[in-house]
Each structure stands twice: as structure tokens, then as C-alpha cells.
Design a protein around this motif. Structure first.
Motif, PDB file in Angstrom:
ATOM      1  N   GLY A  62       1.550  11.600  -2.987  1.00 52.90           N
ATOM      2  CA  GLY A  62       0.361  11.387  -3.792  1.00 52.90           C
ATOM      3  C   GLY A  62      -0.333  10.072  -3.474  1.00 52.90           C
ATOM      4  N   ARG A  63      -1.602  10.019  -3.822  1.00 53.54           N
ATOM      5  CA  ARG A  63      -2.404   8.809  -3.619  1.00 53.54           C
ATOM      6  C   ARG A  63      -2.968   8.366  -4.962  1.00 53.54           C
ATOM      7  NH1 ARG A  63      -3.397   7.461   1.594  1.00 53.54           N
ATOM      8  NH2 ARG A  63      -2.815   9.005   3.184  1.00 53.54           N
ATOM      9  N   TYR A  64      -2.837   7.077  -5.218  1.00 54.43           N
ATOM     10  CA  TYR A  64      -3.223   6.517  -6.508  1.00 54.43           C
ATOM     11  C   TYR A  64      -4.035   5.247  -6.282  1.00 54.43           C
ATOM     12  CZ  TYR A  64       0.561   9.683  -7.727  1.00 54.43           C
ATOM     13  OH  TYR A  64       1.363  10.797  -7.828  1.00 54.43           O
ATOM     14  N   ARG A  65      -4.512   4.724  -7.397  1.00 57.85           N
ATOM     15  CA  ARG A  65      -5.353   3.534  -7.319  1.00 57.85           C
ATOM     16  C   ARG A  65      -4.959   2.582  -8.437  1.00 57.85           C
ATOM     17  NH1 ARG A  65      -9.257   2.604  -3.962  1.00 57.85           N
ATOM     18  NH2 ARG A  65     -10.943   1.115  -4.393  1.00 57.85           N
TER      19      ARG A  65
ATOM     20  N   ASP B 252      -4.903   8.423 -11.078  1.00 57.93           N
ATOM     21  CA  ASP B 252      -4.734   9.377  -9.993  1.00 57.93           C
ATOM     22  C   ASP B 252      -6.086   9.650  -9.328  1.00 57.93           C
ATOM     23  OD1 ASP B 252      -6.073  10.892 -11.837  1.00 57.93           O
ATOM     24  OD2 ASP B 252      -4.412  12.265 -12.240  1.00 57.93           O
ATOM     25  N   ARG B 253      -6.126  10.645  -8.432  1.00 59.94           N
ATOM     26  CA  ARG B 253      -7.355  10.919  -7.690  1.00 59.94           C
ATOM     27  C   ARG B 253      -8.431  11.525  -8.593  1.00 59.94           C
ATOM     28  NH1 ARG B 253      -6.087  13.482  -1.878  1.00 59.94           N
ATOM     29  NH2 ARG B 253      -8.253  12.785  -1.663  1.00 59.94           N
TER      30      ARG B 253
ATOM     31  N   SER C 139       0.810  -1.217   0.000  1.00 59.25           N
ATOM     32  CA  SER C 139       0.000   0.000   0.000  1.00 59.25           C
ATOM     33  C   SER C 139       0.843   1.267   0.000  1.00 59.25           C
ATOM     34  CB  SER C 139      -0.929   0.010   1.214  1.00 59.25           C
ATOM     35  OG  SER C 139      -0.175  -0.059   2.413  1.00 59.25           O
ATOM     36  N   LEU C 140       2.164   1.145   0.158  1.00 58.37           N
ATOM     37  CA  LEU C 140       3.041   2.315   0.214  1.00 58.37           C
ATOM     38  C   LEU C 140       4.248   2.065  -0.673  1.00 58.37           C
ATOM     39  CD1 LEU C 140       3.307   5.083   1.626  1.00 58.37           C
ATOM     40  CD2 LEU C 140       4.713   3.946   3.367  1.00 58.37           C
TER      41      LEU C 140
ATOM     42  N   ASP D 289      -5.584   0.567  -3.230  1.00 54.56           N
ATOM     43  CA  ASP D 289      -5.043   1.918  -3.038  1.00 54.56           C
ATOM     44  C   ASP D 289      -3.520   1.852  -2.899  1.00 54.56           C
ATOM     45  OD1 ASP D 289      -7.534   3.119  -3.103  1.00 54.56           O
ATOM     46  OD2 ASP D 289      -7.869   2.780  -0.952  1.00 54.56           O
ATOM     47  N   ILE D 290      -2.859   2.884  -3.466  1.00 51.94           N
ATOM     48  CA  ILE D 290      -1.398   2.981  -3.396  1.00 51.94           C
ATOM     49  C   ILE D 290      -1.043   4.417  -3.011  1.00 51.94           C
ATOM     50  CG2 ILE D 290       0.774   2.824  -4.691  1.00 51.94           C
ATOM     51  CD1 ILE D 290      -0.595   0.850  -6.554  1.00 51.94           C
ATOM     52  N   ALA D 291      -0.138   4.538  -2.044  1.00 49.68           N
ATOM     53  CA  ALA D 291       0.343   5.855  -1.620  1.00 49.68           C
ATOM     54  C   ALA D 291       1.854   5.906  -1.842  1.00 49.68           C
ATOM     55  CB  ALA D 291       0.006   6.123  -0.151  1.00 49.68           C
TER      56      ALA D 291
ATOM     57  N   GLN E 220       5.368   7.695  -0.500  1.00 51.56           N
ATOM     58  CA  GLN E 220       5.927   8.444   0.643  1.00 51.56           C
ATOM     59  C   GLN E 220       7.071   9.353   0.188  1.00 51.56           C
ATOM     60  OE1 GLN E 220       7.486   5.586   3.391  1.00 51.56           O
ATOM     61  NE2 GLN E 220       9.100   4.880   2.023  1.00 51.56           N
TER      62      GLN E 220
END
Length: 214
Positions: free
Chosen positions: A194-197, A148-149, A106-107, A210-212, A214
Motif C-alpha cells: 500500500g501507499r500512504y501519505r 490512504d490514497r 519512504s519505505l 509519501d510512505i510505502a 513493502q
């Protein structure tokens, strides 16, 4: 007799005979005749040819445009932004009892190079009947994309040349198909924080994770 007497009277005895010297003949010049020259003919000016009148008048001198304006006029327009890639991962109506689950980190770290995203997909038949799995080609058995979001596609599986033959498989009740995949994600395509999917399709069934960064 009278003629003889007249001749005798003209001659005096003892007088020398007069000699007559003929005068030299003066050559006579021919009369000088006046020379007459023909009067000059009046000169008639012909009109200018029509082509001379068609020549346009020179344009008035104007001051050159500023350098900024000339550069702006000659510079090519900026390239248009590329339209977002269309989504290629679309859920299909899976047979009853078919479920897909994903296991991914997830990260992800923000690195200058590429980062590997490991994926494990499990397709299970939780129903009581055989499930017929079908996709248009063998290249469509697995498909994925990262959005992306704003739901814009950033990365997706590259299309491949594949035989246009429908791929089919049967999944019995209680059976599980496992697919282990690895996606090389360029580091410059993701932003730190950023946060992605991730959308992942396996035999037509679609799951998301979900993928974030860091």
C-alpha cells in the motif's frame, strides 16, 4: 198400668237373661287428605354476561416459520461502518518566508507488531523579518495524520487535554526550529504494497511525505 203390663210381656218366665256384650270399638282413622305440592315455577335462562362475548376466538393454528427466518428475525442488525475520522491537520496561513520540510523513511516493512516511523521536521524563516508563530494551544504545536490514497484518515495524533491558552513564539530571519518525532504505527493498519501519505504540522505550517509499505 199399661206400662207394667208391657214390661211383663217382654220377659218370659224361666228364660235366662240375655247378656249383651258390647262390641269392641273400632278405632277410626282420620280421613286421608290428598297432598298437594306447588307446581314448579318455569326456569328462565339468563343471558351470558357481556364479558364472555368479548373473549376473542382462538387464533387458527399455523405452521411455524423456518429456522432460518426465525434466526434472521431475532439476529441484531450488523454494526454500521464507522465514519472516517475528520482531518485535524489543516494548513494555516504561515507568515511570509516560513517553510517546513520533512525527512522520513519512504519505505516501511510489513510486520505483525508495530513499526516506528521516525520524523525530522525543520521550520525555517527564509525571509527578512521576524515571524510570529501562533497556535490555539500548546498541544497544537505538533499534529500529524496518515491518510490512504482515498484521503481517508487511518491514524492521527491522539487529542490531549491542554490549557486553552494561545501558544506563541518568534522565529527570526535565518533561524531554524527542528522537531524530531517518532510515530508507532500498528502493523495491521497498513497493507503490504500500500501507499500512504504523512501530513505533519509544526507551528501551523504543514508538510507532506509519501510512505510505502513493502
Amino acid at each position: 198400668m199399661l206400662l207394667a203390663m208391657a214390661g211383663c210381656a217382654l220377659e218370659e218366665p224361666g228364660a235366662p237373661a240375655a247378656s249383651i256384650t258390647p262390641a269392641a270399638a273400632v278405632p277410626q282413622q282420620p280421613p286421608v287428605m290428598p297432598t298437594r305440592r306447588p307446581a314448579p315455577k318455569p326456569v328462565t335462562l339468563s343471558p351470558a354476561p357481556a364479558t364472555a362475548a368479548a373473549v376473542p376466538a382462538p387464533a387458527p393454528l399455523t405452521s411455524p416459520a423456518p429456522v432460518e427466518d426465525r434466526l434472521a428475525a431475532t439476529a441484531p442488525p450488523p454494526p454500521a461502518a464507522a465514519p472516517p475520522a475528520p482531518s485535524r491537520v489543516r494548513p494555516r496561513s504561515a507568515p511570509p518566508g516560513i517553510n517546513l520540510s520533512l525527512r522520513t523513511p519512504s519505505l516501511l516493512p510489513k510486520v505483525p507488531g508495530t513499526v516506528t516511523l521516525a520524523i525530522e521536521a525543520k521550520l525555517s524563516n527564509d525571509g527578512n523579518l521576524d515571524a510570529l508563530l501562533s497556535v490555539p494551544t500548546a498541544c497544537d504545536v505538533v499534529a500529524w495524520e496518515i491518510v490512504d490514497r482515498a484521503n481517508q484518515v487511518l491514524l492521527s495524533k491522539e487529542p490531549a487535554i491542554c490549557a486553552q491558552v494561545v501558544a506563541e513564539s518568534t522565529l527570526r530571519p535565518g533561524e531554524i526550529l527542528v522537531a524530531r518525532d517518532r510515530i508507532e504505527v500498528p502493523g495491521d493498519s497498513l497493507t503490504a504494497g500500500g501507499r500512504y501519505r504523512l501530513r505533519y504540522a509544526f507551528w501551523g505550517a504543514v508538510a507532506e511525505a509519501d510512505i510505502a509499505v513493502q
